[in-house]
Enzyme design. Structure first.
Site, PDB file in Angstrom:
ATOM      1  N   LYS A 117     -33.307  54.501 -57.470  1.00 12.63           N
ATOM      2  CA  LYS A 117     -33.532  55.948 -57.469  1.00 12.63           C
ATOM      3  C   LYS A 117     -32.670  56.626 -56.410  1.00 12.63           C
ATOM      4  O   LYS A 117     -32.297  57.802 -56.554  1.00 12.63           O
ATOM      5  CB  LYS A 117     -35.017  56.261 -57.263  1.00 12.63           C
ATOM      6  N   SER A 156     -34.901  64.686 -48.874  1.00 12.00           N
ATOM      7  CA  SER A 156     -34.169  63.503 -49.344  1.00 12.00           C
ATOM      8  C   SER A 156     -32.780  63.431 -48.721  1.00 12.00           C
ATOM      9  O   SER A 156     -31.909  64.257 -49.011  1.00 12.00           O
ATOM     10  CB  SER A 156     -34.053  63.528 -50.871  1.00 12.00           C
ATOM     11  N   ARG A 157     -32.557  62.402 -47.909  1.00 12.00           N
ATOM     12  CA  ARG A 157     -31.225  62.284 -47.294  1.00 12.00           C
ATOM     13  C   ARG A 157     -30.171  61.863 -48.323  1.00 12.00           C
ATOM     14  O   ARG A 157     -28.999  62.193 -48.175  1.00 12.00           O
ATOM     15  CB  ARG A 157     -31.280  61.307 -46.118  1.00 12.00           C
TER      16      ARG A 157
END
Length: 340
Positions: free
Chosen positions: A192, A255-256
Site C-alpha cells: 500500500k 501519510s509520508r
C-alpha cells in the site's frame, strides 16, 4: 498487567507504547539516541516525531537495547524495514529468554524479497522467540495519540499468540481483530505504501478524484494479484490491512508516502524528496522489492512498474501516466485475476 518492550521510538513506536502504557502495562521503549530517551523520561514528550503530544508518565525509555529487550515477555519491533535484520541479529545475541515477538513495520527487503516475519525468523533463533505476530492496519500515529477510534489486525499462524496481542492492545479507542493470514497482512501493509506514492504523484500533477479512485482500485487489484500468487487469501485484501490501509495511506495528510509522491509529481527529484522528508519513506525501498517480486512471480503490476520507472529510471511522472493510459484494453474482473 504485562511487561512489554517497544523497540523503536519513532512516531509509530511511540504511539504503540502510548496505547500499552494507557492500558496499564509496564512498557519500556528503546530509543537509539540517549537524548531522546531522556526527553521521554523527563519531559514525557517526543517532539521530533509527535510534536505537542504529552506521553503517559508511566511510559519509560532507555537507550540500552539489552535492557529493553529483556524487560518482559513481549518484544515489539517498531524499527524501519532497512534496520530490521540488523536489530534482530543483535537481539539474537542479547535475549536472555524466549519472547513473543511482534512487529509493526511495513515493508519488504529488496533482493532477498523477504517479508518482515521471515527476516525475524531467520535472525532470531527459535529458542529465543515464541510465535511471530504482525500488528497492522489503517493507523496514523498522530491520530492514535489523540485517542481517535482506530482498528487494526493482529496476524499470526498461531492464533493463540494473535489473541494475546489482541488482549494487550484492545481499549475503547484501539480495536484489534485477529487473522491467520500472515502473508496477506504483510503484503498488503507493504504494497500500500507503493500505491500511496503513486497517489501522491497523481495529486502532485494536479489530477483529481477520478484519478485517485482509479489508482486505489487498480492498486488494490495489483496487490491482490501478487498476494494470492504468494499464497495469501484474497479476502484479506478487502479488509483492514488491504483496502483499509490503502485508503488511509493514499488520502491522508499524515501519510509520508503520499507526501513524498506529491513532491515527485510537482517536479522534485527523488534525492530532493528524501532530503526534504527527513524520515524513512518505506514505499521507495519497497518499490524496488515489488519490481523484483513481479518478475519472480510473473504478475502484471503496471501501476507499480510505472512508479518504479519514475523513481529509478528518471521517467517524468506525466510520461509514466500517459503510458499507463495507453495500455491495451482489458476486461476489469478478468484482469483482477491476472490476465495481461
Amino acid at each position: 498487567m504485562k511487561k512489554v518492550a517497544v523497540l523503536g521510538a519513532g512516531s509509530w513506536g511511540t504511539a504503540i507504547a502510548f496505547v500499552l502504557a494507557e492500558n496499564g502495562h509496564d512498557c519500556l521503549i528503546w530509543a537509539r539516541r540517549s537524548e531522546q530517551a531522556e526527553e521521554i523520561n523527563q519531559r514525557h514528550s517526543n517532539e521530533s516525531y509527535l510534536p505537542g503530544m504529552q506521553l503517559p508518565h508511566s511510559l519509560k525509555a532507555t537507550a540500552d537495547l539489552a535492557e529493553a529487550a529483556n524487560h518482559g515477555d513481549v518484544v515489539i519491533l517498531a524499527v524501519p524495514t532497512k534496520s530490521m535484520r540488523e536489530v534482530c541479529a543483535e537481539l539474537n545475541s542479547i535475549l536472555d529468554s524466549s519472547k513473543l515477538v511482534v512487529h509493526v513495520s511495513k515493508g519488504i527487503e529488496p533482493d532477498s524479497l523477504k517479508r518482515i516475519s521471515e527476516i525475524i525468523e531467520e535472525e532470531i533463533h527459535a529458542s529465543k522467540r515464541d510465535s511471530v505476530v504482525v500488528l497492522s492496519g489503517p493507523s496514523h500515529a498522530e491520530e492514535v495519540v489523540l485517542r481517535h477510534p482506530t482498528t487494526v489486525t493482529a496476524a499470526s499462524s498461531n492464533m493463540e499468540a494473535a489473541e494475546q496481542v489482541q488482549d494487550l492492545f484492545m481499549n475503547p479507542y484501539f480495536r484489534v481483530y485477529t487473522n491467520n493470514d500472515l502473508v496477506g497482512v504483510e503484503i498488503g501493509a507493504a504494497l500500500k505504501n507503493v500505491i500511496a506514492l503513486a497517489a501522491g504523484v497523481s495529486d502532485g500533477l494536479g489530477y483529481g478524484d477520478n484519478a485517485k479512485a482509479a489508482l486505489i482500485t487498480r492498486g488494490l487489484a495489483e496487490i491482490t494479484r501478487l498476494g494470492v500468487k504468494m499464497g495469501a487469501s484474497p479476502l484479506t485484501f478487502s479488509g483492514l490491512t488491504g483496502l483499509g490501509d490503502l485508503i488511509v495511506t493514499c488520502t491522508s495528510v499524515h501519510s509520508r508516502n503520499w507526501k513524498a509522491g506529491n513532491m515527485l509529481g510537482q517536479g522534485k527529484s527523488l534525492e530532493e524528496v528524501i532530503a526534504g522528508m527527513g524520515m524513512i519513506i518505506e514505499g521507495v525501498r519497497t518499490a524496488k522489492a515489488v519490481h523484483q517480486l513481479a518478475i519472480r512471480y510473473d504478475v502484471p503490476m503496471p501501476l507499480s512498474e510505472a512508479l518504479y520507472t519514475v523513481l529509478f529510471e528518471d521517467v517524468p511522472p506525466k510520461e509514466a501516466v500517459d503510458q499507463l493510459m495507453k495500455r491495451m484494453k482489458k476486461q476489469e474482473v478478468e484482469d483482477l485475476f491476472g490476465n495481461r
